[in-house]
Design an enzyme around this catalytic site. Sequence first.
Site, short mmCIF file in Angstrom:
data_model
loop_
_atom_site.label_atom_id
_atom_site.label_comp_id
_atom_site.label_asym_id
_atom_site.label_seq_id
_atom_site.Cartn_x
_atom_site.Cartn_y
_atom_site.Cartn_z
CB VAL A 170 -61.77 -13.58 -59.64
CG1 VAL A 170 -60.99 -13.02 -60.84
CG2 VAL A 170 -60.83 -13.81 -58.46
CG HIS A 198 -63.45 -18.26 -62.12
ND1 HIS A 198 -63.83 -16.95 -62.01
CD2 HIS A 198 -63.57 -18.80 -60.88
CE1 HIS A 198 -64.16 -16.70 -60.75
NE2 HIS A 198 -64.03 -17.81 -60.04
P1 AMP Z 1 -64.50 -17.26 -56.94
O1 AMP Z 1 -64.84 -17.06 -55.51
O2 AMP Z 1 -65.33 -18.30 -57.62
O3 AMP Z 1 -64.45 -15.94 -57.70
O4 AMP Z 1 -63.04 -17.90 -56.95
C1 AMP Z 1 -61.89 -17.17 -57.10
C2 AMP Z 1 -60.74 -18.14 -56.86
O5 AMP Z 1 -59.55 -17.53 -57.35
C3 AMP Z 1 -60.49 -18.48 -55.40
O6 AMP Z 1 -60.60 -19.89 -55.23
C4 AMP Z 1 -59.06 -17.98 -55.14
O7 AMP Z 1 -58.32 -18.81 -54.28
C5 AMP Z 1 -58.48 -17.96 -56.56
N1 AMP Z 1 -57.38 -17.04 -56.77
C6 AMP Z 1 -57.31 -15.74 -56.40
N2 AMP Z 1 -56.13 -15.22 -56.79
C7 AMP Z 1 -55.46 -16.21 -57.43
C8 AMP Z 1 -54.19 -16.28 -58.07
N3 AMP Z 1 -53.36 -15.24 -58.12
N4 AMP Z 1 -53.82 -17.47 -58.62
C9 AMP Z 1 -54.65 -18.53 -58.55
N5 AMP Z 1 -55.86 -18.52 -57.98
C10 AMP Z 1 -56.26 -17.36 -57.42
#
Ligand code: AMP
Length: 125
Positions: free
Chosen positions: A106, A110
């Site tokens: 994402v 974060h």
């Molecule tokens: P990253 O790989 O560090 O970018 O982590 C992205 C995180 O966002 C992953 O752990 C996903 O499970 C989480 N994620 C994706 N979509 C959502 C959502 N709608 N609500 C909560 N978490 C999400």
Amino acid sequence: MPVKGLGEYDPTNIFARILRSEIPSRRVFENEHAIAFHDINPQAAIHVLVIPKGAYISLADFTTQASDAEITGFFKAVGAVAKQLDLETPGYRILANMGEHAGQEVPHFHVHLFGGHPLGPMLAR
Ligand code: AMP
């Protein structure tokens, strides 16, 4: 798919949409500069994401473009979430993925906060 490059901020990314309340999230904390919510696909008993309210892709983007108040507010939020979830004594882990090698999915900066049980080694080998 992991984020490949660090181009322009994409205002349609999933966390931007969560910030605009276009899609639901299980929020656990909010302050002026950050929100925290449960990860939709938890990798530990407790798995919370903390994100700045501003439009920043990466740590580099955040720490060079955000105001001191935003940076302080964000990191205070991380600490406050750990305290709120009673993780200070048993311990917990924070982690942030940046770019392709880390598998960042994402493109909105974060921090993951994991806890609730012993977490094992820092990285899978
Ligand atoms: P990253 O790989 O560090 O970018 O982590 C992205 C995180 O966002 C992953 O752990 C996903 O499970 C989480 N994620 C994706 N979509 C959502 C959502 N709608 N609500 C909560 N978490 C999400």
